[in-house]
Design an enzyme around this catalytic site. Structure first.
Site, PDB file in Angstrom:
ATOM      1  N   ASP A  93       0.814  -1.217   0.000  1.00 45.96           N
ATOM      2  CA  ASP A  93       0.000   0.000   0.000  1.00 45.96           C
ATOM      3  C   ASP A  93       0.850   1.270   0.000  1.00 45.96           C
ATOM      4  O   ASP A  93       0.429   2.307  -0.509  1.00 45.96           O
ATOM      5  CB  ASP A  93      -0.932   0.002   1.212  1.00 45.96           C
ATOM      6  CG  ASP A  93      -2.117  -0.947   1.033  1.00 45.96           C
ATOM      7  OD1 ASP A  93      -2.263  -1.507  -0.067  1.00 45.96           O
ATOM      8  OD2 ASP A  93      -2.885  -1.117   1.998  1.00 45.96           O
ATOM      9  N   ALA A  99     -11.505   6.094   2.126  1.00 47.29           N
ATOM     10  CA  ALA A  99     -10.472   5.155   1.688  1.00 47.29           C
ATOM     11  C   ALA A  99      -9.395   4.989   2.743  1.00 47.29           C
ATOM     12  O   ALA A  99      -8.813   3.913   2.892  1.00 47.29           O
ATOM     13  CB  ALA A  99      -9.854   5.618   0.378  1.00 47.29           C
ATOM     14  N   ASP A 110      -1.804  13.604  21.762  1.00 44.65           N
ATOM     15  CA  ASP A 110      -0.616  13.308  20.961  1.00 44.65           C
ATOM     16  C   ASP A 110      -0.798  13.825  19.543  1.00 44.65           C
ATOM     17  O   ASP A 110       0.183  14.087  18.840  1.00 44.65           O
ATOM     18  CB  ASP A 110      -0.354  11.805  20.917  1.00 44.65           C
ATOM     19  CG  ASP A 110       0.329  11.287  22.170  1.00 44.65           C
ATOM     20  OD1 ASP A 110       0.693  12.102  23.036  1.00 44.65           O
ATOM     21  OD2 ASP A 110       0.486  10.052  22.289  1.00 44.65           O
ATOM     22  N   ASN A 150      -6.345   5.936  10.828  1.00 41.99           N
ATOM     23  CA  ASN A 150      -7.590   6.262  11.522  1.00 41.99           C
ATOM     24  C   ASN A 150      -8.105   5.075  12.345  1.00 41.99           C
ATOM     25  O   ASN A 150      -8.523   5.229  13.493  1.00 41.99           O
ATOM     26  CB  ASN A 150      -8.640   6.696  10.501  1.00 41.99           C
ATOM     27  CG  ASN A 150     -10.012   6.867  11.109  1.00 41.99           C
ATOM     28  OD1 ASN A 150     -10.276   7.805  11.842  1.00 41.99           O
ATOM     29  ND2 ASN A 150     -10.917   5.942  10.798  1.00 41.99           N
ATOM     30  N   GLU A 160      -5.052  10.276   4.838  1.00 42.81           N
ATOM     31  CA  GLU A 160      -5.365  11.175   5.940  1.00 42.81           C
ATOM     32  C   GLU A 160      -4.363  12.311   6.041  1.00 42.81           C
ATOM     33  O   GLU A 160      -3.235  12.220   5.535  1.00 42.81           O
ATOM     34  CB  GLU A 160      -5.413  10.429   7.285  1.00 42.81           C
ATOM     35  CG  GLU A 160      -4.073  10.070   7.882  1.00 42.81           C
ATOM     36  CD  GLU A 160      -3.423   8.840   7.325  1.00 42.81           C
ATOM     37  OE1 GLU A 160      -2.198   8.882   7.072  1.00 42.81           O
ATOM     38  OE2 GLU A 160      -4.121   7.824   7.114  1.00 42.81           O
TER      39      GLU A 160
END
Length: 260
Positions: free
Chosen positions: A44, A157, A149, A163, A120
């Site tokens: 990925d 996607a 943090d 996430n 993201e």
């Protein structure tokens, strides 16, 4: 109909390089700039790099379609690897069109940096001290100070990536929503994030930026020492992934919600 012109790109791993050698010996291929379809060999991470490299600029449709084959670690966005019948697989593959997020990051020294994210945009503390971040949605302050943090905005996607590791929800691909998810929130301790309309603009303002420095990351583009970060959908930039008909990406996203 003529066969599509194929180009190959591969990760540096041994498995990906072996696959590259095998496929280039078996099939006619062209340079990526001349190709109709890019075949990406890796995981990925390579897929994200390839999507960024060949995404559209708002004028040329959906960019170059990318057919990934898994020769890496995580392969959520990749088809299975197989050297046989590649041209036929590409010809019958089903497209999935994604739009990225656009991050505009403003730094303490006055720079403004733009970057796009397929998965993201995340804000992360740079030192041992927690970050303190104000969150606005469409100009309205929704959280005056999040002590944490970090915090992230994820696309559908990307909802199964960082996430999910931060305990954010998984979104089906067709959902016109964004995940706003805290990373190790200390105050408010019970806040677990929010679901936002895809068209919402999220603004993060870093409180005490000198004492508590924060970086912003759009996929793999990092900007250090930010004071304000705006994140919004970028519908004019589109990316096309190709999947084998039996590799139903929406089904894979759904299955993720039932894994233990």
């Amino acid at each position: 109909m003529s066969e599509p012109r194929i180009a190959f790109v591969a990760a540096d791993s041994e498995a990906a390089q072996r696959a590259l050698t095998e496929l280039e010996a078996a099939y006619p291929h062209v340079a990526p700039e001349e190709a109709d379809v890019i075949v990406a060999l890796g995981g990925d991470g390579l897929m994200l790099e390839t999507l960024h490299r060949f995404m559209s600029n708002g004028r040329d449709g959906c960019g170059k379609p990318i057919f990934g084959m898994h020769r890496g670690s995580v392969g959520f966005l990749m088809n299975g690897y197989g050297p046989l019948g590649l041209v036929q697989r590409v010809a019958r593959a089903r497209p999935v069109v994604l739009t990225p997020l656009l991050m505009t990051a403003h730094t303490r020294d006055g720079r403004t940096v733009e970057a796009r994210a397929v998965n993201e945009v995340s804000l992360l503390r740079e030192t041992r001290q927690t970050a303190k971040i104000r969150i606005r949605v469409d100009g309205v302050v929704r959280l005056d100070e999040l002590t944490c943090d970090g915090v992230l905005v994820a696309t559908a996607a990307g909802s199964t990536a960082y996430n999910l590791s931060a305990h954010g929800p998984i979104l089906p691909l067709g959902t016109q929503l964004l995940c706003l998810t805290p990373i190790s929130a200390f105050r408010p301790r019970r806040w677990r994030g929010a679901l936002l309309p895809r068209g919402a603009e999220v603004t993060f303002e870093v409180n005490e930026a000198d004492k508590r420095p924060v970086s912003a990351v759009a996929d793999y583009t990092e900007v250090r020492d930010v004071v304000r970060v705006e994140v919004r959908d970028d519908p004019d930039t589109r990316l096309t992934l190709l999947f084998d008909p039996e590799h139903d990406l929406e089904e894979r996203v759904l299955k993720e919600q039932f894994l233990s």
